[in-house]
Design a protein around this motif. Structure first.
Motif, PDB file in Angstrom:
ATOM      1  N   TYR A 108       0.849  -1.188   0.000  1.00 48.84           N
ATOM      2  CA  TYR A 108       0.000   0.000   0.000  1.00 48.84           C
ATOM      3  C   TYR A 108       0.885   1.238   0.000  1.00 48.84           C
ATOM      4  CZ  TYR A 108      -4.161  -2.716   1.046  1.00 48.84           C
ATOM      5  OH  TYR A 108      -5.205  -3.600   0.968  1.00 48.84           O
ATOM      6  N   VAL A 109       0.586   2.168  -0.899  1.00 47.37           N
ATOM      7  CA  VAL A 109       1.270   3.450  -0.941  1.00 47.37           C
ATOM      8  C   VAL A 109       0.637   4.342   0.117  1.00 47.37           C
ATOM      9  CG1 VAL A 109       1.734   5.497  -2.364  1.00 47.37           C
ATOM     10  CG2 VAL A 109       1.823   3.211  -3.394  1.00 47.37           C
ATOM     11  N   LYS A 110       1.480   5.047   0.867  1.00 51.67           N
ATOM     12  CA  LYS A 110       0.992   5.934   1.931  1.00 51.67           C
ATOM     13  C   LYS A 110      -0.016   6.935   1.370  1.00 51.67           C
ATOM     14  CE  LYS A 110       2.602   8.933   5.614  1.00 51.67           C
ATOM     15  NZ  LYS A 110       3.779   9.516   6.257  1.00 51.67           N
ATOM     16  N   GLY A 111      -1.158   7.037   2.054  1.00 56.29           N
ATOM     17  CA  GLY A 111      -2.209   7.960   1.653  1.00 56.29           C
ATOM     18  C   GLY A 111      -3.238   7.357   0.710  1.00 56.29           C
ATOM     19  N   GLU A 112      -2.989   6.155   0.209  1.00 56.57           N
ATOM     20  CA  GLU A 112      -3.925   5.481  -0.699  1.00 56.57           C
ATOM     21  C   GLU A 112      -4.746   4.456   0.078  1.00 56.57           C
ATOM     22  OE1 GLU A 112      -4.286   6.035  -4.065  1.00 56.57           O
ATOM     23  OE2 GLU A 112      -2.838   7.673  -3.901  1.00 56.57           O
ATOM     24  N   ASN A 113      -6.022   4.335  -0.246  1.00 54.37           N
ATOM     25  CA  ASN A 113      -6.887   3.362   0.417  1.00 54.37           C
ATOM     26  C   ASN A 113      -6.818   1.984  -0.220  1.00 54.37           C
ATOM     27  OD1 ASN A 113      -7.819   5.223   2.283  1.00 54.37           O
ATOM     28  ND2 ASN A 113      -9.501   5.881   0.961  1.00 54.37           N
ATOM     29  N   ASN A 114      -6.503   1.929  -1.508  1.00 54.55           N
ATOM     30  CA  ASN A 114      -6.458   0.658  -2.221  1.00 54.55           C
ATOM     31  C   ASN A 114      -5.023   0.164  -2.381  1.00 54.55           C
ATOM     32  OD1 ASN A 114      -9.263   0.674  -2.610  1.00 54.55           O
ATOM     33  ND2 ASN A 114      -9.054   1.945  -4.440  1.00 54.55           N
ATOM     34  N   SER A 115      -4.884  -1.132  -2.499  1.00 59.65           N
ATOM     35  CA  SER A 115      -3.582  -1.745  -2.712  1.00 59.65           C
ATOM     36  C   SER A 115      -2.990  -1.273  -4.040  1.00 59.65           C
ATOM     37  CB  SER A 115      -3.727  -3.269  -2.721  1.00 59.65           C
ATOM     38  OG  SER A 115      -2.567  -3.879  -3.210  1.00 59.65           O
ATOM     39  N   SER A 116      -1.678  -1.282  -4.122  1.00 63.39           N
ATOM     40  CA  SER A 116      -0.983  -0.893  -5.350  1.00 63.39           C
ATOM     41  C   SER A 116      -1.072  -1.976  -6.418  1.00 63.39           C
ATOM     42  CB  SER A 116       0.493  -0.630  -5.040  1.00 63.39           C
ATOM     43  OG  SER A 116       1.121  -1.845  -4.637  1.00 63.39           O
ATOM     44  N   GLY A 117      -1.504  -3.162  -6.035  1.00 60.90           N
ATOM     45  CA  GLY A 117      -1.545  -4.284  -6.971  1.00 60.90           C
ATOM     46  C   GLY A 117      -0.345  -5.207  -6.837  1.00 60.90           C
ATOM     47  N   TRP A 118       0.654  -4.817  -6.058  1.00 62.20           N
ATOM     48  CA  TRP A 118       1.828  -5.649  -5.810  1.00 62.20           C
ATOM     49  C   TRP A 118       1.547  -6.553  -4.616  1.00 62.20           C
ATOM     50  CZ3 TRP A 118       6.311  -5.962  -8.612  1.00 62.20           C
ATOM     51  CH2 TRP A 118       6.453  -5.017  -9.629  1.00 62.20           C
ATOM     52  N   THR A 119       1.799  -7.845  -4.772  1.00 63.88           N
ATOM     53  CA  THR A 119       1.622  -8.794  -3.683  1.00 63.88           C
ATOM     54  C   THR A 119       2.903  -9.575  -3.467  1.00 63.88           C
ATOM     55  OG1 THR A 119       0.783 -10.529  -5.145  1.00 63.88           O
ATOM     56  CG2 THR A 119      -0.856  -9.094  -4.092  1.00 63.88           C
ATOM     57  N   MET A 120       3.053 -10.078  -2.267  1.00 60.28           N
ATOM     58  CA  MET A 120       4.200 -10.900  -1.922  1.00 60.28           C
ATOM     59  C   MET A 120       3.716 -12.028  -1.023  1.00 60.28           C
ATOM     60  SD  MET A 120       7.905  -9.984  -0.193  1.00 60.28           S
ATOM     61  CE  MET A 120       7.264  -8.505   0.501  1.00 60.28           C
ATOM     62  N   THR A 121       4.198 -13.227  -1.295  1.00 58.23           N
ATOM     63  CA  THR A 121       3.930 -14.355  -0.423  1.00 58.23           C
ATOM     64  C   THR A 121       5.262 -14.779   0.175  1.00 58.23           C
ATOM     65  OG1 THR A 121       2.123 -15.053  -1.851  1.00 58.23           O
ATOM     66  CG2 THR A 121       2.914 -16.652  -0.227  1.00 58.23           C
ATOM     67  N   GLU A 122       5.313 -14.823   1.497  1.00 57.87           N
ATOM     68  CA  GLU A 122       6.524 -15.257   2.214  1.00 57.87           C
ATOM     69  C   GLU A 122       6.348 -16.721   2.596  1.00 57.87           C
ATOM     70  OE1 GLU A 122       7.353 -11.002   4.463  1.00 57.87           O
ATOM     71  OE2 GLU A 122       6.225 -12.561   5.493  1.00 57.87           O
ATOM     72  N   TYR A 123       7.343 -17.550   2.269  1.00 57.68           N
ATOM     73  CA  TYR A 123       7.309 -18.976   2.582  1.00 57.68           C
ATOM     74  C   TYR A 123       8.394 -19.297   3.606  1.00 57.68           C
ATOM     75  CZ  TYR A 123       4.298 -19.572  -1.438  1.00 57.68           C
ATOM     76  OH  TYR A 123       3.256 -19.485  -2.321  1.00 57.68           O
ATOM     77  N   LEU A 147      11.601 -17.567   1.673  1.00 58.70           N
ATOM     78  CA  LEU A 147      11.471 -17.383   0.229  1.00 58.70           C
ATOM     79  C   LEU A 147      10.316 -16.411  -0.010  1.00 58.70           C
ATOM     80  CD1 LEU A 147      12.211 -18.199  -2.700  1.00 58.70           C
ATOM     81  CD2 LEU A 147      10.456 -19.966  -2.500  1.00 58.70           C
ATOM     82  N   CYS A 148      10.569 -15.338  -0.735  1.00 59.08           N
ATOM     83  CA  CYS A 148       9.539 -14.352  -1.036  1.00 59.08           C
ATOM     84  C   CYS A 148       9.204 -14.401  -2.516  1.00 59.08           C
ATOM     85  CB  CYS A 148      10.014 -12.952  -0.664  1.00 59.08           C
ATOM     86  SG  CYS A 148      10.249 -12.742   1.094  1.00 59.08           S
ATOM     87  N   HIS A 149       7.926 -14.561  -2.806  1.00 61.20           N
ATOM     88  CA  HIS A 149       7.425 -14.574  -4.173  1.00 61.20           C
ATOM     89  C   HIS A 149       6.708 -13.259  -4.409  1.00 61.20           C
ATOM     90  CE1 HIS A 149       4.328 -16.335  -7.205  1.00 61.20           C
ATOM     91  NE2 HIS A 149       5.299 -15.705  -7.814  1.00 61.20           N
ATOM     92  N   LEU A 150       7.293 -12.410  -5.226  1.00 61.93           N
ATOM     93  CA  LEU A 150       6.792 -11.071  -5.473  1.00 61.93           C
ATOM     94  C   LEU A 150       6.115 -11.024  -6.844  1.00 61.93           C
ATOM     95  CD1 LEU A 150       6.945  -8.125  -4.299  1.00 61.93           C
ATOM     96  CD2 LEU A 150       8.967  -7.834  -5.730  1.00 61.93           C
ATOM     97  N   LYS A 151       4.898 -10.462  -6.884  1.00 63.68           N
ATOM     98  CA  LYS A 151       4.142 -10.350  -8.134  1.00 63.68           C
ATOM     99  C   LYS A 151       3.638  -8.922  -8.306  1.00 63.68           C
ATOM    100  CE  LYS A 151       1.258 -13.782  -9.150  1.00 63.68           C
ATOM    101  NZ  LYS A 151       0.230 -14.825  -8.970  1.00 63.68           N
ATOM    102  N   GLY A 152       3.831  -8.405  -9.492  1.00 62.06           N
ATOM    103  CA  GLY A 152       3.364  -7.061  -9.802  1.00 62.06           C
ATOM    104  C   GLY A 152       2.061  -7.078 -10.562  1.00 62.06           C
ATOM    105  N   PRO A 153       1.444  -5.911 -10.678  1.00 66.16           N
ATOM    106  CA  PRO A 153       0.154  -5.831 -11.381  1.00 66.16           C
ATOM    107  C   PRO A 153       0.308  -6.079 -12.883  1.00 66.16           C
ATOM    108  CG  PRO A 153       0.891  -3.641 -10.720  1.00 66.16           C
ATOM    109  CD  PRO A 153       1.876  -4.630 -10.199  1.00 66.16           C
TER     110      PRO A 153
END
Length: 159
Positions: free
Chosen positions: A125-140, A153-159
């Motif tokens: 989340y970008v500061k000041g924004e209510n919605n997610s940026s679309g970037w997600t990460m799953t930590e294993y 292990l971090c799996h990073l996915k962009g919009p």
């Protein structure tokens, strides 16, 4: 035979259109346990160790350019200490934070008899924004005798 094992069996051959897309069980048992915990070298699957994963905006992270991964999708190793720390980002283009989307959940073996690891899904989340940026990460996380290992292990996915 898993997709990762098939690829490693023929790693000298060129695979047109092949992408790295392991199951959650393979991410825990193959990527984390074999490559990081057991320190077994694998020239095909050399994922980057990252020290600044939580210090930069996800779109500003450096990474190896390869056709092995899907566009806007990367895998990194970080230490458990980095994950346990602050997930606030004071980047070059904005400030933000990684927000957990629920609690730590189990990753079970293929036969569903044992818990082999844990995972946590986060969204940026970008500061000041209510919605997610679309970037997600799953930590294993891998478990050894009920306790966490030192690498994640971090799996990073962009919009």
């Amino acid at each position: 035979m898993s997709m990762v094992e098939k690829y490693n069996e023929k790693e000298q051959q060129e695979f047109v259109g092949f992408r790295f897309h392991p199951t959650e069980q393979e991410r825990i048992s193959y990527c984390l346990r074999r490559n990081k915990v057991a320190k077994t070298s694998n020239k095909v699957l050399e994922l980057e160790d990252k020290t600044d994963l939580y210090a930069k905006e996800p779109w500003r992270l450096s990474h190896r350019e390869t056709d092995f991964f899907k566009p806007n999708e990367w895998y990194y190793f970080v230490t458990l200490a980095q994950v346990s720390g602050n997930r606030k980002v004071k980047g070059e283009t904005c400030e933000g934070h990684w927000k957990a989307l629920g609690k730590l959940s189990d990753v079970v073996s293929k036969d569903k008899r044992e818990v082999i690891g844990k995972k946590r899904i986060l969204s940026f989340y970008v500061k000041g924004e209510n919605n997610s940026s679309g970037w997600t990460m799953t930590e294993y996380y891998t478990l050894d005798g009920g306790s966490f290992q030192t690498h994640v292990l971090c799996h990073l996915k962009g919009p």
